[in-house]
Motif scaffolding. Sequence first.
Motif, PDB file in Angstrom:
ATOM      1  N   LEU A 165      87.871  15.328  -3.814  1.00 17.61           N
ATOM      2  CA  LEU A 165      86.945  16.330  -3.277  1.00 17.61           C
ATOM      3  C   LEU A 165      87.072  17.456  -3.981  1.00 17.61           C
ATOM      4  O   LEU A 165      86.221  18.078  -4.543  1.00 17.61           O
ATOM      5  CB  LEU A 165      87.046  16.271  -1.953  1.00 17.61           C
ATOM      6  N   LEU A 166      88.255  17.887  -4.093  1.00 17.79           N
ATOM      7  CA  LEU A 166      88.638  19.056  -4.818  1.00 17.79           C
ATOM      8  C   LEU A 166      88.242  19.307  -6.162  1.00 17.79           C
ATOM      9  O   LEU A 166      87.441  20.330  -6.914  1.00 17.79           O
ATOM     10  CB  LEU A 166      90.080  19.557  -4.749  1.00 17.79           C
ATOM     11  N   TYR A 167      88.473  18.238  -7.019  1.00 13.96           N
ATOM     12  CA  TYR A 167      87.892  18.214  -8.450  1.00 13.96           C
ATOM     13  C   TYR A 167      86.527  18.133  -8.492  1.00 13.96           C
ATOM     14  O   TYR A 167      86.193  18.657  -9.493  1.00 13.96           O
ATOM     15  CB  TYR A 167      88.603  16.563  -8.968  1.00 13.96           C
ATOM     16  N   GLY A 168      85.960  17.297  -7.612  1.00 13.91           N
ATOM     17  CA  GLY A 168      84.460  17.369  -7.557  1.00 13.91           C
ATOM     18  C   GLY A 168      83.899  18.884  -7.416  1.00 13.91           C
ATOM     19  O   GLY A 168      83.005  19.206  -8.130  1.00 13.91           O
ATOM     20  N   ILE A 169      84.548  19.396  -6.495  1.00 12.14           N
ATOM     21  CA  ILE A 169      84.151  21.031  -6.152  1.00 12.14           C
ATOM     22  C   ILE A 169      84.311  21.950  -7.285  1.00 12.14           C
ATOM     23  O   ILE A 169      83.482  22.596  -7.859  1.00 12.14           O
ATOM     24  CB  ILE A 169      85.035  21.378  -4.839  1.00 12.14           C
ATOM     25  N   SER A 170      85.578  21.546  -7.917  1.00 10.82           N
ATOM     26  CA  SER A 170      85.933  22.343  -9.152  1.00 10.82           C
ATOM     27  C   SER A 170      84.714  22.125 -10.323  1.00 10.82           C
ATOM     28  O   SER A 170      84.289  23.166 -11.052  1.00 10.82           O
ATOM     29  CB  SER A 170      87.224  22.246  -9.772  1.00 10.82           C
ATOM     30  N   LEU A 171      84.640  20.774 -10.535  1.00 12.20           N
ATOM     31  CA  LEU A 171      83.324  20.468 -11.532  1.00 12.20           C
ATOM     32  C   LEU A 171      82.018  21.441 -11.157  1.00 12.20           C
ATOM     33  O   LEU A 171      81.330  21.830 -12.054  1.00 12.20           O
ATOM     34  CB  LEU A 171      83.200  19.132 -11.726  1.00 12.20           C
ATOM     35  N   VAL A 172      81.614  21.167  -9.791  1.00 11.48           N
ATOM     36  CA  VAL A 172      80.212  22.063  -9.404  1.00 11.48           C
ATOM     37  C   VAL A 172      80.392  23.348  -9.490  1.00 11.48           C
ATOM     38  O   VAL A 172      79.464  23.780 -10.129  1.00 11.48           O
ATOM     39  CB  VAL A 172      80.333  21.540  -8.018  1.00 11.48           C
ATOM     40  N   TYR A 173      81.657  23.856  -9.246  1.00 13.57           N
ATOM     41  CA  TYR A 173      81.818  25.316  -9.550  1.00 13.57           C
ATOM     42  C   TYR A 173      81.629  25.389 -11.223  1.00 13.57           C
ATOM     43  O   TYR A 173      80.978  26.584 -11.398  1.00 13.57           O
ATOM     44  CB  TYR A 173      83.265  25.803  -8.860  1.00 13.57           C
ATOM     45  N   GLY A 174      82.182  24.739 -11.674  1.00 18.29           N
ATOM     46  CA  GLY A 174      82.379  24.883 -13.272  1.00 18.29           C
ATOM     47  C   GLY A 174      80.968  24.918 -13.821  1.00 18.29           C
ATOM     48  O   GLY A 174      80.865  25.884 -14.728  1.00 18.29           O
ATOM     49  N   PHE A 175      80.106  24.286 -13.327  1.00 20.61           N
ATOM     50  CA  PHE A 175      78.839  24.208 -13.987  1.00 20.61           C
ATOM     51  C   PHE A 175      77.978  24.944 -13.413  1.00 20.61           C
ATOM     52  O   PHE A 175      76.526  25.082 -13.793  1.00 20.61           O
ATOM     53  CB  PHE A 175      78.463  22.638 -13.868  1.00 20.61           C
ATOM     54  N   SER A 176      78.017  25.465 -12.116  1.00 18.32           N
ATOM     55  CA  SER A 176      77.244  26.454 -11.487  1.00 18.32           C
ATOM     56  C   SER A 176      77.574  27.870 -11.064  1.00 18.32           C
ATOM     57  O   SER A 176      76.663  28.758 -11.294  1.00 18.32           O
ATOM     58  CB  SER A 176      76.980  25.681 -10.030  1.00 18.32           C
ATOM     59  N   GLY A 177      79.004  28.214 -11.238  1.00 18.80           N
ATOM     60  CA  GLY A 177      79.532  29.295 -11.082  1.00 18.80           C
ATOM     61  C   GLY A 177      79.359  29.706  -9.509  1.00 18.80           C
ATOM     62  O   GLY A 177      79.442  30.949  -9.285  1.00 18.80           O
ATOM     63  N   THR A 178      79.223  28.756  -8.725  1.00 21.73           N
ATOM     64  CA  THR A 178      79.024  29.331  -7.358  1.00 21.73           C
ATOM     65  C   THR A 178      79.632  28.295  -6.265  1.00 21.73           C
ATOM     66  O   THR A 178      79.415  26.969  -6.679  1.00 21.73           O
ATOM     67  CB  THR A 178      77.817  29.773  -6.755  1.00 21.73           C
ATOM     68  N   PHE A 179      80.080  28.752  -5.324  1.00 23.15           N
ATOM     69  CA  PHE A 179      80.585  27.928  -4.200  1.00 23.15           C
ATOM     70  C   PHE A 179      79.627  27.799  -3.174  1.00 23.15           C
ATOM     71  O   PHE A 179      79.798  26.845  -2.176  1.00 23.15           O
ATOM     72  CB  PHE A 179      81.989  28.439  -3.810  1.00 23.15           C
ATOM     73  N   ASP A 180      78.718  28.705  -3.249  1.00 21.75           N
ATOM     74  CA  ASP A 180      77.707  29.003  -2.094  1.00 21.75           C
ATOM     75  C   ASP A 180      76.625  27.876  -1.915  1.00 21.75           C
ATOM     76  O   ASP A 180      76.141  27.686  -2.761  1.00 21.75           O
ATOM     77  CB  ASP A 180      77.256  30.354  -2.019  1.00 21.75           C
ATOM     78  N   PHE A 181      76.573  27.305  -0.814  1.00 26.50           N
ATOM     79  CA  PHE A 181      75.398  26.137  -0.711  1.00 26.50           C
ATOM     80  C   PHE A 181      73.913  26.745  -0.916  1.00 26.50           C
ATOM     81  O   PHE A 181      73.492  26.121  -1.823  1.00 26.50           O
ATOM     82  CB  PHE A 181      75.570  25.730   0.839  1.00 26.50           C
ATOM     83  N   ALA A 182      73.596  28.020  -0.241  1.00 25.04           N
ATOM     84  CA  ALA A 182      72.142  28.258  -0.629  1.00 25.04           C
ATOM     85  C   ALA A 182      72.129  28.705  -1.882  1.00 25.04           C
ATOM     86  O   ALA A 182      71.200  28.296  -2.502  1.00 25.04           O
ATOM     87  CB  ALA A 182      72.274  29.352   0.413  1.00 25.04           C
TER      88      ALA A 182
END
Lengths: 473, 247, 336
Positions: A165-182
Motif C-alpha cells: 500500500l505504501l509503495y503504491g501511495i508513494s508511486l501515486v505521490y511521485g506521479f501526481s505530487g499530492t496526497f490529497d484525494f480531492a
Amino acid sequence: MNWTLALPEITLSILAMAILLFGVLRRGESFSVCSMLTLGALLIGAVLVIGQARGFAFNGQYVVDPFAVFAKLLILAGAALALVSAQDYNREEGLARFEYPVLMLLAVVGMLAMVSANNFMSLYLALELQSLALYVLAAFARDELRSAEAGLKYFVLGALASGLLLYGISLVYGFSGTFDFAALAHLLSDPSHASAGLIVGMVFVIAGLAFKISAVPFHMWTPDVYEGAPTPVTAFLGTAPKVAAIVLLLRVMFVPFGHLTSQWTQIFEFVSIASMILGSLAAIGQTSIKRLMAYSSIGHMGYALIGLTVGTVDGLRGVLIYMVTYVFMSAGTFACLIAMRRRGRALEKISDLAGLARTDGGMALALAIFMFSMAGIPPLSGFFGKLYVFLAAVRAGYWTLAIIGVLTSVVGAYYYLRVIKVMYFDDPAPAFDRRPVGLSFVLGVGAVVTTFFFVFPAPIVGAAQAAAAALFG
Amino acid sequence: MIVAFFFYVFAAILLVSAAAVVSSRNPVHSVLFLILAFFNAAALFLIAGAEFLAMILLIVYVGAVAVLFLFVVMMLDVNFAELRGGFQRYLPIGATVGVVLLVELALVLGGWKFAPDAMSLRFAPVPEATHNTAALGDLIYTQYVFLFQAAGLVLLVAMIGAIVLTLRDRQTSRHQSIERQHARRPADTLAMVSVPLGVGMAEVSVPPPPAPPARRLAHADGHADGHADPHDAGAAHGGGHHDGGGH
Amino acid sequence: MSGFLATPVGTVILTVAEALAIVVPVLLMMAYLTYAERKVLAAMQLRRGPNVVGPFGLWQPFADALKMLTKETVIPSGANRFLFFLAPMLTFGLAVIAWAVIPVNEGWAIANINVGVLYLFAISSLGVYGIIIAGWASNSKYAFLGALRSAAQMVSYEVSIGFVIVTVLLCVGSLNLTDVVLAQRHVWFCIPLFPMFIVFFISGLAETNRAPFDLAEGESEIVAGFMVEYSAMAFALFFLGEYTNMILISAMTTILFLGGWLSPIPFAPFTHLGPLWFILKVSVLLFCFFWVRATFPRYRYDQLMRLGWKVFLPLSLIWLVLTAGALELFGWLPHA
C-alpha cells in the motif's frame, strides 16, 4: 482549523487513554468495568457521530459526509456487539484483561479515521492504527500456540500488505505530487495526467486494501487468523474492520481515482468473481466452523465488491446495504460460535452442533436464521443485501457478475444448509453450557435485525442511498 | 568547493558503510556500520542546510534506536551461516522483486513530470526567511497535526501491544514499596531494652514489637537494609587514582 | 591579518586555534577535577587526600597521567582489537567535540549554531556507544554486564533529559545556546523551572554514570564493569572522557538553568566577568557531583529504572505541559 469535526475520534482516543489509565491504576480485575466503560465510550462516539457537522477538516485531510457517518455508525454497532459477546468467553478463557477493550476502542478509532480519511497519509495512519490493534488482539491468547501463530501470521502478512500500500501511495505521490484525494481527483479529471506510473501505484494501493478486506488473491491469511484468534476477536475481525476497509476502498476508488473507472473496473471484476468462487467452493470441505466463516466472509466480500465494480450510485448503495446486513448476521453467527462451550471448553467443529435444535432450540433457531440469511434466502436480510447488488449489476449491464453471483450463492447455500441439517437432523450431542446473557442479547439483536429487515428497510436503504449519493458528490 | 568536497566525502562513506552493513559477517559490525551510515547521512543533511533534521537523525536513530538494536544484536546469538543459507535460497525471488521495484522506481524518476496544476496543489513552500526548524514545526504541529496525533496513537497501540503480549506479572516476585519504607519509623520495629548482666532472656520482659502494619513489611525492609551499604569503598582510599576504577 | 583569516587556510588555522583555546583549558580543568574530587571526598571523610606529590599534592594529576602513559597496554585474548581501542577514543572524542558549541561568554563559542541544544543532546546521547562497544569488545562478562546496564540506564535517562530540554526551549523560543543564556537575563531558569533543574541535574549524574548511578562500573559487583579489561592509555582515555563529560554536563546545566555567563550581581565590574562566572557556576555544580558521591549509596538497578521511568518521566512530562500551558495562558510565549 476545523478540528471539532473530528470530535468522535478525538473523544474516543481520550476515553481510550482514560480507560487504559483506569485499568492500569486499579488493582485487581478490571476487565468488566473497562468493558462497560468502553461500551459507554462507543455510545458516546455514536452520539457524537450523529451530531457531527459535515465538511472538511485539517486542511482536507479529514472529511465528514453522510457516507462516512453511515459507515461510522455501522462500525460502532459492530464493535459494540463484538465487545458484548466477548465478556463471558474472555473470563472463562483467562483473557479477561483490561487491555482487550482498550485495544478494541483504539482499533475503532482507527476505523473511524479510516472512513473519514481524505488524504493518503491519513488513510495510511488510520489503517495502521486499526491493523496494529487487531494484530495484537489476534494474538491476545498469547499462551495458546494457535492464537500466537494467528497474530504473527496476520502481522507479517499485514505488514507486507501495508508495504504494498505504501509503495503504491508513494508511486501515486511521485506521479501526481499530492496526497490529497480531492486534489488527485481534480488532477485526474484530465486524462492526460493518468500516467502509467500513477496507475501502477493505484494497483498497489488496491492490492494493499484488498488484503484488508481479504478479497481473493490476498485472502490467504483469513482462514488461519479466523481459526487461531480467540473467537470473540474473530467476531470483531469479521465485522467492523471489514466495514471500515470496504468503505475506505470505496472512497479511494470513487474520490481520487473516480476518473480512472475504466482502469480499475476490470481488476475488481476479477477480484469479485474470484472471491465469490473461492468463498463458496473452499468452504465446502471445512469441518471447523470458524474456518467456514472465514471462507464465507471471503465470499461475502466478493458479493459486496460487485457493487463497487458496477461503479454506480446503485452499486454503492448495494454495498452499503450489504455491509449492514453482513455485520448483523456475522455478529449473530459469531455469538453462536462463542456460545459453543461444553464443560468449560470452547468447541469449534461443525459436528459439535449436532442436534442443537433439541438441546437448545433458541440458539439453533437463531443460527438457522443466520445461515439462511447468509445463503440469501428471502425474506431474510441477506437476501436483500444480495438483491441490491445484483440489481445494480443487472441495471448497469454486468450480467456476468450477476449470474456468477447467483450461481455461487447456490453453491454457498450448500454449506450453510449443511450446518442447519447438522443442527436439526443429526443425533444430539451433549448440551452446551448455559449461554450467558450478553451472548443471548447479541444473538437476539442479530436475529431480529436479520429477520425483520424486510419490514422496514426504508430508513436503512434511504440512508445508504443518501450516503452513496454523497460520495458521488 | 569545500562544500562539494565534503559532500563527496560524506556521500562516499555513507555508501561504503551502507554496503558494509549488508556485507559484513559479524552482525555487530553491521550495526556499527549502520551507525556510521546514519552519521554521514546526518552530515549530508547538515550540508543541505537541514540542521534540525540532522540532529534529530542523530538523537533518534543513533542515540536511541541503534543503541537498542546493538543491544539486541549483542545479546542474541545470531547464527549468521544459517541466515546466509536462507539468503541464498531466496536470492532469486528477492532479486526479482528488487529488480521489479527498481524498474518501477526508475519509471517514476524517468517519468517524473509534474502536472501543471500539481505544483500549485502542494502546500506553499516555506518562505526563505523562516527558520528551518520553525518551518518543520509549522508543518508537523499545525498543518499535519491530525497525522501527528494519529501516529502517536499508533505508537501507543504498539506499546500496549508489546506489554500485553509479553508482560507476565509473576505472583512470586516481590516488589519494593518505597513509600512504605519511607514511612517506616524505628519505633515501629525496634525496642530498646537494657539487659542487666547475668540475667537470661526469660527474665527480661521484652515488649513484643508492634504488629507489622499490613503485608510483609519485614520483607520490604530487608531490601532497604541490604542496600544501605556504606558508600564506595574506593572513595575511602586516599590514593586511588580513579573514582570507581582500578584498585 | 583579517584578510588572511578569510582564506580557506586561514579559516582552518583559526578554527584549530579556537578549538585548542577551549580544549586545553577543559583538559586542564579535567586534570584538576580529579585532584579536587579526591580532596573533597577526603575532606568529607576526614582524611587528607593526595598531599605527597608537590605542594598540597598539586602535581598528583600529572604523576597519575605519567603513570598511565608508561603502563603496559593489555589486550584480552578474544577481544575485538579494533573496537577495543575504538571505544575509549570514541568516549573521549565525543566528550571533547561537544565543547564546540558551548558559549563561555557572549560570542565565545567555536560554533554558534542554530541547533546548539540539539547538538549537545545528540552528542551526549552518543556517549553510550563508547561504553557499549567497550563492553562488547572486551570479551568479558563483567564488561558486558556493565555495558548493558549502562546502555539501558543512559537511554532511560535521556528521555527525561529530552523533556527537560524541551521545557527550557519552550521558554526560550530558540535552539541556540547563546539565545538560551540571553533569555535568562531577567530570571535564571532554575527558579521558574526548579523541578526541571533538579531532574536535569540528577539525570546528568545518570548520564555520566556517576555515583549514585555508577552501576555500569559497580566495582563491588562487577569489578569496574565495562572498563575492567582496560589498562594504561586506553583506560586513561575513558577516565578523561568521564571527567570531561562531567564538566560538560555541568556546563549544560549552567547554560540551561543557571544563566551561563550572566552575572548574578547586575552592575558594572561584575557584568564584565562572564567567563569567570561561567567557570564558577560550573565548579559549584561539579562540587555537587562530588558531594553526591560522598553522600549517597549506589542505586540498585530496579530502583534506578523506577526513578527514571516512574518518577522523572511523568514529572518532566507534567511540568512540560504545565509550562506550555502557562506560557500560552499568560501570553509569555517567546517569538523565534
